[in-house]
Design an enzyme around this catalytic site. Structure first.
Site, PDB file in Angstrom:
ATOM      1  N   ASP A  80       0.851  -1.188   0.000  1.00 60.25           N
ATOM      2  CA  ASP A  80       0.000   0.000   0.000  1.00 60.25           C
ATOM      3  C   ASP A  80       0.884   1.234   0.000  1.00 60.25           C
ATOM      4  OD1 ASP A  80      -2.244   1.601   0.031  1.00 60.25           O
ATOM      5  OD2 ASP A  80      -2.888   1.063   2.057  1.00 60.25           O
ATOM      6  N   LYS A  81       0.257   2.376  -0.269  1.00 58.22           N
ATOM      7  CA  LYS A  81       0.889   3.686  -0.246  1.00 58.22           C
ATOM      8  C   LYS A  81       0.024   4.599   0.606  1.00 58.22           C
ATOM      9  CE  LYS A  81      -0.526   6.803  -2.422  1.00 58.22           C
ATOM     10  NZ  LYS A  81      -1.359   8.022  -2.115  1.00 58.22           N
ATOM     11  N   HIS A  82       0.675   5.462   1.381  1.00 57.38           N
ATOM     12  CA  HIS A  82      -0.070   6.449   2.177  1.00 57.38           C
ATOM     13  C   HIS A  82       0.520   7.829   1.956  1.00 57.38           C
ATOM     14  CE1 HIS A  82      -2.340   8.269   5.448  1.00 57.38           C
ATOM     15  NE2 HIS A  82      -1.216   8.865   5.807  1.00 57.38           N
ATOM     16  N   SER A  83      -0.354   8.813   1.738  1.00 60.64           N
ATOM     17  CA  SER A  83       0.070  10.205   1.603  1.00 60.64           C
ATOM     18  C   SER A  83      -0.378  10.996   2.822  1.00 60.64           C
ATOM     19  CB  SER A  83      -0.538  10.824   0.332  1.00 60.64           C
ATOM     20  OG  SER A  83      -0.357  12.226   0.324  1.00 60.64           O
ATOM     21  N   THR A 120      -9.497  10.646  -0.276  1.00 66.66           N
ATOM     22  CA  THR A 120      -9.643   9.688  -1.379  1.00 66.66           C
ATOM     23  C   THR A 120     -11.063   9.139  -1.461  1.00 66.66           C
ATOM     24  OG1 THR A 120      -7.305   9.079  -1.263  1.00 66.66           O
ATOM     25  CG2 THR A 120      -8.792   7.495  -2.298  1.00 66.66           C
ATOM     26  N   ARG A 168      -7.158  14.008  20.680  1.00 65.29           N
ATOM     27  CA  ARG A 168      -5.990  14.832  20.344  1.00 65.29           C
ATOM     28  C   ARG A 168      -6.437  16.206  19.852  1.00 65.29           C
ATOM     29  NH1 ARG A 168      -3.472  11.546  15.911  1.00 65.29           N
ATOM     30  NH2 ARG A 168      -2.219  13.435  15.589  1.00 65.29           N
ATOM     31  N   SER A 183      -0.798   6.965  14.802  1.00 71.44           N
ATOM     32  CA  SER A 183      -2.129   7.048  14.202  1.00 71.44           C
ATOM     33  C   SER A 183      -2.117   6.558  12.760  1.00 71.44           C
ATOM     34  CB  SER A 183      -2.638   8.493  14.265  1.00 71.44           C
ATOM     35  OG  SER A 183      -3.886   8.617  13.634  1.00 71.44           O
ATOM     36  N   LYS A 187      -3.417   2.159  11.567  1.00 69.81           N
ATOM     37  CA  LYS A 187      -4.474   1.837  10.600  1.00 69.81           C
ATOM     38  C   LYS A 187      -3.910   1.125   9.377  1.00 69.81           C
ATOM     39  CE  LYS A 187      -6.051   6.124  10.323  1.00 69.81           C
ATOM     40  NZ  LYS A 187      -5.485   6.938  11.419  1.00 69.81           N
ATOM     41  N   LYS A 188      -2.776   1.611   8.884  1.00 68.38           N
ATOM     42  CA  LYS A 188      -2.197   0.997   7.687  1.00 68.38           C
ATOM     43  C   LYS A 188      -1.713  -0.430   7.951  1.00 68.38           C
ATOM     44  CE  LYS A 188      -2.784   3.835   4.348  1.00 68.38           C
ATOM     45  NZ  LYS A 188      -3.558   3.432   3.162  1.00 68.38           N
TER      46      LYS A 188
END
Length: 428
Positions: A80-83, A120, A168, A183, A187-188
């Site tokens: 996967d990719k996360h931005s 997204t 937070r 955080s 999740k990822k």
């Protein structure tokens, strides 16, 4: 030990956070045995004293394990990719099907927009019928059959993070690198990944704007994810200008489709670079990746994913029929002819939110039609026949407000040089 107060005191007094303490806090956040006051005190202790590298890993693992952690039995690697979020960043919509076309599985759990950056899921929900909230069995089936799926997190995924995230915000501890890292990764990593690539934005449109904040966050994310058992690297990428030329949900989907069908530009370039990094981490060759995109194979996978998640079966052939335009479309002209020297990218994001294309508070309804497109980039010449961009609005009043905001976001001058798209690569 069931009392969270000694754990909070340990962090507060600089003695750090260990595995059992992190597990107690995470489980208490998930089941309610840690009160809001205790959670806020814990977050403030982390903000002021830090968790340390080992404590970050412990907290990430504990928050990941507070809910369901997916397991896959597939014929290829799971990546996967996360931005960290930016304007015009629609990479996920191109990258997921591109990797799937190469035999890599991408179970992408994404979020909705809040603040100046787009989400997204909001973009995908501008496609009629598209369902982001997929039951776990359907999510797994779509990933297995199509190669990728982009869905929202269920309540069973990292519930400790879901609770701490809201606390937070209320307790003024959002900017903690330790808490941001835990955080994002909890999740990822709950998606059961073999590898993860992080796209950490830097510049005027990034969430974290201090010069050293992007490298610090990228290093924390990479070290923590690898420490938690997931092969991970990061790229620090430019957000001193919008990545794509569109900002707004349906407009960005339309641009992503054009990239899948061969359109050139920064969105394509960054997608190819991040996809190549995903393949490298997964032990796969990136040779011929451009050919995979140009052949239409990734476009076919995207169309299949959209159909599998409830969208139209002919979106790739009839995108304009499904991605409906806003009622009012108006050009934005600068005060004079010149060259774009600087862009307040965050201001462009806020302009989209003000048009109704984003949220100030969670749960607000958005208008998928509105936004900006054909936006000028750094170094572009603008003038009476070359607008800064076009506003897509629900009515003329909203359009005029957005026009003023876009004009204020653009600054003309002699120095219109744009920096590198990829500023730095961070590895374990």
């Amino acid at each position: 030990m069931t009392d969270p107060r000694p754990v909070i005191a340990s962090v507060r007094d600089g003695r750090g956070l260990d595995g059992p303490g992190a597990a107690l806090i995470a489980q208490g956040l998930a089941d309610g045995s840690v009160s809001d006051a205790q959670a806020a005190a814990f977050a403030m202790a982390i903000l002021t004293k830090g968790a340390g590298p080992a404590g970050r890993v412990a907290l990430t693992r504990a928050m990941r394990d507070s809910g369901q952690v997916l397991q896959w039995d597939l014929s290829g690697p799971v990546v996967d990719k996360h931005s960290t979020g930016g304007i015009g960043d629609t990479v996920s919509l191109v990258l997921a099907p591109l990797l799937a076309a190469r035999g890599v599985f991408v179970p992408m759990v994404s979020g909705r927009g809040l603040g100046h950056t787009g989400g997204t899921l909001d973009k995908l929900e501008s496609i009629p019928g598209f369902i982001c909230d997929q039951p776990q069995q359907d999510f797994a089936r779509i990933v297995r059959q199509v190669g990728c799926a982009i869905v929202s997190a269920t309540g069973d995924v990292a519930p400790a993070d879901k609770r701490l995230y809201g606390i937070r915000d209320e307790s003024g501890t959002v900017e903690s690198i330790d808490l941001i890292t835990a955080s994002i990764l909890s999740k990822k990593l709950a998606a059961g990944l073999d590898a993860l690539v992080l796209d950490v934005k830097a510049g005027s449109g990034a969430i974290m704007k201090k010069p050293d904040s992007a490298p610090r966050l990228a290093r924390a994310l990479v070290d923590t994810a690898n420490g938690a058992g997931c092969v991970t690297s990061a790229m620090i990428t430019d957000m001193d200008q919008p990545l794509a030329r569109s900002a707004g949900n349906a407009l960005e989907v339309a641009e992503a489709i054009r990239v899948l069908q061969g359109e050139k530009g920064a969105l394509r370039d960054l997608t190819l670079a991040l996809a190549a990094e995903c393949l490298r981490l997964a032990g796969q060759s990136a040779d011929g990746l451009e050919s995979t995109l140009d052949s239409g194979a990734a476009a076919q996978v995207f169309g299949r994913m959209v159909a599998a998640q409830g969208g139209p079966t002919d979106l790739m052939e009839q995108a304009q029929a499904y991605l409906l335009p806003a009622p009012v479309i108006m050009p934005v002209y600068g005060p004079a002819a010149g060259r774009v020297a600087r862009i307040d990218v965050t201001a462009l994001g806020h302009a989209v939110v003000a048009l109704g294309g984003g949220r100030v508070r969670a749960g607000e309804v958005i208008d998928p039609r509105v936004g900006l497109d054909r936006m000028a980039k750094l170094g572009d010449d603008v003038g009476p026949d070359r607008p800064l961009g076009f506003v897509h609005a629900a009515d003329e009043t909203a359009a005029q407000v957005a026009i003023a905001a876009v004009q204020a976001a653009y600054h003309l001058g002699d120095d219109g040089h744009s920096g590198p798209l990829i500023r730095e690569r961070i590895t374990a």
